[in-house]
Design a protein around this motif. Structure first.
Motif, PDB file in Angstrom:
ATOM      1  N   GLU A 120     -32.484-129.462  21.427  1.00 53.98           N
ATOM      2  CA  GLU A 120     -33.247-130.285  20.480  1.00 53.98           C
ATOM      3  C   GLU A 120     -32.563-130.283  19.115  1.00 53.98           C
ATOM      4  N   SER A 121     -32.112-129.120  18.694  1.00 57.51           N
ATOM      5  CA  SER A 121     -31.412-128.996  17.411  1.00 57.51           C
ATOM      6  C   SER A 121     -30.100-129.778  17.418  1.00 57.51           C
ATOM      7  N   PHE A 122     -29.345-129.658  18.494  1.00 56.33           N
ATOM      8  CA  PHE A 122     -28.074-130.381  18.591  1.00 56.33           C
ATOM      9  C   PHE A 122     -28.297-131.894  18.578  1.00 56.33           C
ATOM     10  N   LEU A 123     -29.321-132.350  19.273  1.00 54.25           N
ATOM     11  CA  LEU A 123     -29.592-133.793  19.318  1.00 54.25           C
ATOM     12  C   LEU A 123     -29.972-134.334  17.947  1.00 54.25           C
ATOM     13  N   LYS A 124     -30.576-133.513  17.116  1.00 51.86           N
ATOM     14  CA  LYS A 124     -30.905-133.925  15.750  1.00 51.86           C
ATOM     15  C   LYS A 124     -29.663-133.916  14.858  1.00 51.86           C
ATOM     16  N   SER A 125     -28.730-133.014  15.138  1.00 54.43           N
ATOM     17  CA  SER A 125     -27.545-132.856  14.298  1.00 54.43           C
ATOM     18  C   SER A 125     -26.399-133.780  14.673  1.00 54.43           C
ATOM     19  N   TYR A 126     -26.304-134.163  15.949  1.00 53.63           N
ATOM     20  CA  TYR A 126     -25.165-134.942  16.446  1.00 53.63           C
ATOM     21  C   TYR A 126     -25.653-136.155  17.221  1.00 53.63           C
TER      22      TYR A 126
END
Length: 131
Positions: A19-25
């Motif tokens: 979830e964090s990666f999808l928000k960042s990249y």
């Protein structure tokens, strides 16, 4: 490589990290999960974000363990490839430990038979799996 972070080998943490990666990249092409539980969490996060994964999806998923649920996920079209981490050699390892504790010598090298499995073959292989 855009980033890496531990998913602590759990589905919940794998989902949280994804979830964090999808928000960042915005443009993630491949996710490599060091175990199937983390992959399952990543898949859940990817789908919740409106993206797809697997052989026909937006994001390629590579996982490790190759448990039955991962084969089911490959069949469902969510995981592209799964690399086996074979747990069935445990009794052999126990025998080696017992031999060493008894003062016996053992071979210094012992290979574990493991495989790499692809989504296209998962349906055929799943019934033959022991775990």
């Amino acid at each position: 490589m855009l980033d890496k972070q531990t998913g602590e080998f759990t589905q919940d943490k794998g989902q949280e990290v994804m979830e964090s990666f999808l928000k960042s990249y915005k443009d993630i092409d491949v996710v490599i999960a060091e175990n199937d539980n983390m992959a399952f969490g990543a898949i859940k996060a990817i789908k919740a974000a409106g993206k797809t994964c697997g052989p026909k999806g937006d994001i390629t998923i590579v996982s490790f363990d190759a448990v039955k649920a991962a084969f089911e996920s490959m069949i469902a079209g969510d995981i592209d490839v799964d690399v086996e981490c074979n747990p069935l050699h445990g009794p052999r390892v126990a025998g080696i430990i017992e031999a060493l504790e008894a003062g016996k010598s053992v071979d210094k090298i012992a290979y574990v038979e493991e495989g790499t499995f692809y989504a296209k073959d998962a349906k055929e292989i799943l019934p033959k799996r022991a775990y």
